[in-house]
Design an enzyme around this catalytic site. Structure first.
Site, PDB file in Angstrom:
ATOM      1  N   GLU A  56      12.541  -9.447   2.626  1.00 13.87           N
ATOM      2  CA  GLU A  56      11.764  -8.258   3.009  1.00 13.87           C
ATOM      3  C   GLU A  56      12.626  -7.007   2.811  1.00 13.87           C
ATOM      4  O   GLU A  56      13.808  -7.011   3.165  1.00 13.87           O
ATOM      5  CB  GLU A  56      11.380  -8.396   4.492  1.00 13.87           C
ATOM      6  CG  GLU A  56      10.640  -7.211   5.072  1.00 13.87           C
ATOM      7  CD  GLU A  56      10.431  -7.365   6.594  1.00 13.87           C
ATOM      8  OE1 GLU A  56      11.006  -8.296   7.201  1.00 13.87           O
ATOM      9  OE2 GLU A  56       9.705  -6.529   7.156  1.00 13.87           O
ATOM     10  N   HIS A  83      12.682  -2.591   3.152  1.00 12.47           N
ATOM     11  CA  HIS A  83      12.095  -1.289   3.490  1.00 12.47           C
ATOM     12  C   HIS A  83      13.040  -0.201   3.012  1.00 12.47           C
ATOM     13  O   HIS A  83      14.253  -0.284   3.240  1.00 12.47           O
ATOM     14  CB  HIS A  83      11.852  -1.169   5.000  1.00 12.47           C
ATOM     15  CG  HIS A  83      10.912  -2.217   5.459  1.00 12.47           C
ATOM     16  ND1 HIS A  83       9.582  -2.170   5.155  1.00 12.47           N
ATOM     17  CD2 HIS A  83      11.122  -3.381   6.111  1.00 12.47           C
ATOM     18  CE1 HIS A  83       9.006  -3.264   5.613  1.00 12.47           C
ATOM     19  NE2 HIS A  83       9.917  -4.011   6.197  1.00 12.47           N
ATOM     20  N   ARG A 117      12.269   4.951  13.404  1.00 14.49           N
ATOM     21  CA  ARG A 117      11.089   5.788  13.147  1.00 14.49           C
ATOM     22  C   ARG A 117      10.050   5.603  14.269  1.00 14.49           C
ATOM     23  O   ARG A 117      10.405   5.178  15.359  1.00 14.49           O
ATOM     24  CB  ARG A 117      10.529   5.430  11.768  1.00 14.49           C
ATOM     25  CG  ARG A 117      11.572   5.649  10.644  1.00 14.49           C
ATOM     26  CD  ARG A 117      10.983   5.437   9.284  1.00 14.49           C
ATOM     27  NE  ARG A 117       9.882   6.376   9.040  1.00 14.49           N
ATOM     28  CZ  ARG A 117       8.978   6.201   8.065  1.00 14.49           C
ATOM     29  NH1 ARG A 117       9.071   5.169   7.248  1.00 14.49           N
ATOM     30  NH2 ARG A 117       7.996   7.070   7.905  1.00 14.49           N
ATOM     31  N   ARG A 169       5.657  12.595  -2.381  1.00 13.20           N
ATOM     32  CA  ARG A 169       5.787  13.271  -1.084  1.00 13.20           C
ATOM     33  C   ARG A 169       6.887  12.597  -0.277  1.00 13.20           C
ATOM     34  O   ARG A 169       7.355  11.534  -0.614  1.00 13.20           O
ATOM     35  CB  ARG A 169       4.468  13.160  -0.307  1.00 13.20           C
ATOM     36  CG  ARG A 169       3.444  14.225  -0.691  1.00 13.20           C
ATOM     37  CD  ARG A 169       2.212  14.159   0.211  1.00 13.20           C
ATOM     38  NE  ARG A 169       2.569  14.120   1.612  1.00 13.20           N
ATOM     39  CZ  ARG A 169       2.281  13.095   2.428  1.00 13.20           C
ATOM     40  NH1 ARG A 169       1.661  12.035   1.984  1.00 13.20           N
ATOM     41  NH2 ARG A 169       2.637  13.131   3.703  1.00 13.20           N
ATOM     42  N   PRO A 205       0.780  -1.236   0.000  1.00  8.43           N
ATOM     43  CA  PRO A 205       0.000   0.000   0.000  1.00  8.43           C
ATOM     44  C   PRO A 205       0.814   1.291   0.000  1.00  8.43           C
ATOM     45  O   PRO A 205       1.808   1.406   0.733  1.00  8.43           O
ATOM     46  CB  PRO A 205      -0.811  -0.104   1.301  1.00  8.43           C
ATOM     47  CG  PRO A 205      -0.926  -1.555   1.558  1.00  8.43           C
ATOM     48  CD  PRO A 205       0.323  -2.180   1.011  1.00  8.43           C
ATOM     49  N   ASN A 206       0.369   2.204  -0.834  1.00  6.65           N
ATOM     50  CA  ASN A 206       0.878   3.582  -0.944  1.00  6.65           C
ATOM     51  C   ASN A 206       2.237   3.705  -1.623  1.00  6.65           C
ATOM     52  O   ASN A 206       2.676   4.814  -1.916  1.00  6.65           O
ATOM     53  CB  ASN A 206       0.908   4.271   0.435  1.00  6.65           C
ATOM     54  CG  ASN A 206      -0.476   4.366   1.023  1.00  6.65           C
ATOM     55  OD1 ASN A 206      -1.389   4.835   0.351  1.00  6.65           O
ATOM     56  ND2 ASN A 206      -0.664   3.887   2.237  1.00  6.65           N
ATOM     57  N   ASN A 262       8.196  -5.517  -0.285  1.00  6.86           N
ATOM     58  CA  ASN A 262       8.058  -4.390   0.631  1.00  6.86           C
ATOM     59  C   ASN A 262       6.561  -4.283   0.909  1.00  6.86           C
ATOM     60  O   ASN A 262       5.810  -3.740   0.083  1.00  6.86           O
ATOM     61  CB  ASN A 262       8.583  -3.095   0.012  1.00  6.86           C
ATOM     62  CG  ASN A 262       8.468  -1.928   0.981  1.00  6.86           C
ATOM     63  OD1 ASN A 262       7.799  -2.027   2.014  1.00  6.86           O
ATOM     64  ND2 ASN A 262       9.103  -0.808   0.649  1.00  6.86           N
ATOM     65  N   TYR A 321      11.651   8.751   1.700  1.00 12.55           N
ATOM     66  CA  TYR A 321      11.535   7.705   0.675  1.00 12.55           C
ATOM     67  C   TYR A 321      12.258   8.031  -0.645  1.00 12.55           C
ATOM     68  O   TYR A 321      12.193   7.233  -1.576  1.00 12.55           O
ATOM     69  CB  TYR A 321      10.059   7.409   0.389  1.00 12.55           C
ATOM     70  CG  TYR A 321       9.302   6.910   1.607  1.00 12.55           C
ATOM     71  CD1 TYR A 321       9.671   5.730   2.243  1.00 12.55           C
ATOM     72  CD2 TYR A 321       8.225   7.635   2.129  1.00 12.55           C
ATOM     73  CE1 TYR A 321       8.985   5.265   3.364  1.00 12.55           C
ATOM     74  CE2 TYR A 321       7.532   7.182   3.251  1.00 12.55           C
ATOM     75  CZ  TYR A 321       7.918   6.006   3.864  1.00 12.55           C
ATOM     76  OH  TYR A 321       7.241   5.553   4.962  1.00 12.55           O
ATOM     77  N   ALA A 341       2.859  -0.541   5.003  1.00 18.41           N
ATOM     78  CA  ALA A 341       2.401  -0.551   6.401  1.00 18.41           C
ATOM     79  C   ALA A 341       1.876  -1.928   6.830  1.00 18.41           C
ATOM     80  O   ALA A 341       1.824  -2.224   8.032  1.00 18.41           O
ATOM     81  CB  ALA A 341       1.326   0.509   6.593  1.00 18.41           C
TER      82      ALA A 341
HETATM   83  O1  CA2 Z   1      10.290   2.129   4.431  1.00 22.33           O
HETATM   84  C1  CA2 Z   1       9.485   1.471   3.780  1.00 22.33           C
HETATM   85  O2  CA2 Z   1       9.740   0.988   2.690  1.00 22.33           O
HETATM   86  C2  CA2 Z   1       8.063   1.233   4.319  1.00 22.33           C
HETATM   87  O3  CA2 Z   1       7.728  -0.131   4.087  1.00 22.33           O
HETATM   88  C3  CA2 Z   1       7.147   2.168   3.561  1.00 22.33           C
HETATM   89  C4  CA2 Z   1       5.691   2.116   4.046  1.00 22.33           C
HETATM   90  C5  CA2 Z   1       5.636   2.359   5.548  1.00 22.33           C
HETATM   91  O4  CA2 Z   1       4.312   2.218   6.003  1.00 22.33           O
HETATM   92  C6  CA2 Z   1       6.525   1.370   6.288  1.00 22.33           C
HETATM   93  O5  CA2 Z   1       6.452   1.637   7.685  1.00 22.33           O
HETATM   94  C7  CA2 Z   1       7.974   1.483   5.826  1.00 22.33           C
HETATM   95  C8  CA2 Z   1       4.742   3.137   3.443  1.00 22.33           C
HETATM   96  C9  CA2 Z   1       5.130   3.873   2.243  1.00 22.33           C
HETATM   97  C10 CA2 Z   1       4.332   5.127   2.164  1.00 22.33           C
HETATM   98  O6  CA2 Z   1       4.706   5.664   0.959  1.00 22.33           O
HETATM   99  C11 CA2 Z   1       4.570   6.981   0.729  1.00 22.33           C
HETATM  100  C12 CA2 Z   1       4.729   7.309  -0.564  1.00 22.33           C
HETATM  101  C13 CA2 Z   1       4.641   8.623  -0.932  1.00 22.33           C
HETATM  102  C14 CA2 Z   1       4.404   9.596   0.003  1.00 22.33           C
HETATM  103  C15 CA2 Z   1       4.260   9.239   1.324  1.00 22.33           C
HETATM  104  C16 CA2 Z   1       4.350   7.921   1.694  1.00 22.33           C
END
Ligand code: CA2
Length: 150
Positions: free
Chosen positions: A96, A98, A105, A18, A10-11, A72, A23, A75
Site C-alpha cells: 500500500e 500513499h 492529516r 491541484r 479515485p482522483n 494507492n 501531492y 480515498a
Molecule cells: O496520499 C495519498 O496518496 C492518498 O491516497 C491520496 C488520496 C486521498 O484521498 C488519501 O486520503 C491519501 C486522494 C488523492 C486526491 O488527489 C488529488 C489530485 C489532485 C488534486 C487534488 C487531489
C-alpha cells in the site's frame, strides 16, 4: 521477468493539477515514468480508475498475470471493504502506498482498512513511496520464489 502491477484509485488521475503542497507537482504519467526509471529487471504495468468495482476486477485479474501489486487506493483506502476483500482473496503480495502522510492529516484519513491485508505500507514520501514499495515488494517476491525452490 518479474511483473508488478501499480494501481491508483479515485482522483489520482488529477495529480499535478491541484494541491501541490500535499501531492507534489507531478502528473500521474510523470510519476509512472519516474517509477519505471528505477527498474530494469522488473516489468511494471500501470492502471488507474475512479471506480471501486473496476479496481476490484483488476485485482482479481492480476492474480493470474502478476507477481505482486502496488496500490494507492486513494480515498477508498479509508472505507472500501470490497478492495480489502479482493486483496485478501488473492495469493499475491500487495504493498500500500500513499503520497501524503495519512497519519498527520484529517482524522478520516488516519485509518486504512487496507493495511491489514497488505505486506506493508509506505506513506508520506511523495512519489518516491511508489519506488520504495515496488522495491520492497520485488525483494519479497524473490524471497518467496526462492523459498518455493529451496
Ligand atoms: O496520499 C495519498 O496518496 C492518498 O491516497 C491520496 C488520496 C486521498 O484521498 C488519501 O486520503 C491519501 C486522494 C488523492 C486526491 O488527489 C488529488 C489530485 C489532485 C488534486 C487534488 C487531489
Amino acid at each position: 521477468m518479474m511483473k508488478i502491477l501499480v494501481i491508483n484509485g479515485p482522483n489520482l488521475n488529477l495529480l499535478g493539477e491541484r494541491k501541490p503542497d500535499v501531492y507534489g507537482h507531478r502528473s500521474l504519467d510523470d510519476i509512472n515514468a519516474f517509477i519505471s526509471d528505477y527498474f530494469k529487471r522488473v516489468r511494471l504495468d500501470f492502471f488507474q480508475s475512479n471506480h471501486e468495482g473496476a479496481i476490484v476486477d483488476k485485482i482479481q485479474e492480476a492474480r493470474r498475470l502478476y507477481d505482486g501489486i502496488v496500490i494507492n487506493p486513494g480515498a477508498l483506502t479509508h472505507y472500501s471493504y470490497a478492495i480489502r476483500d479482493a486483496i485478501e482473496s488473492i495469493d499475491l503480495p500487495v504493498a500500500e502506498v500513499h503520497i501524503s502522510n495519512i497519519f498527520n492529516r484529517e482524522s478520516f484519513r488516519n485509518k486504512s482498512v487496507i493495511s491489514a491485508v497488505c505486506v506493508g505500507t509506505v506513506s508520506g514520501f511523495g512519489a518516491y513511496g511508489y519506488v520504495m514499495a515496488a522495491q520492497a515488494l520485488a525483494h519479497q517476491i524473490k524471497r518467496r520464489k526462492n523459498a518455493k525452490t529451496d
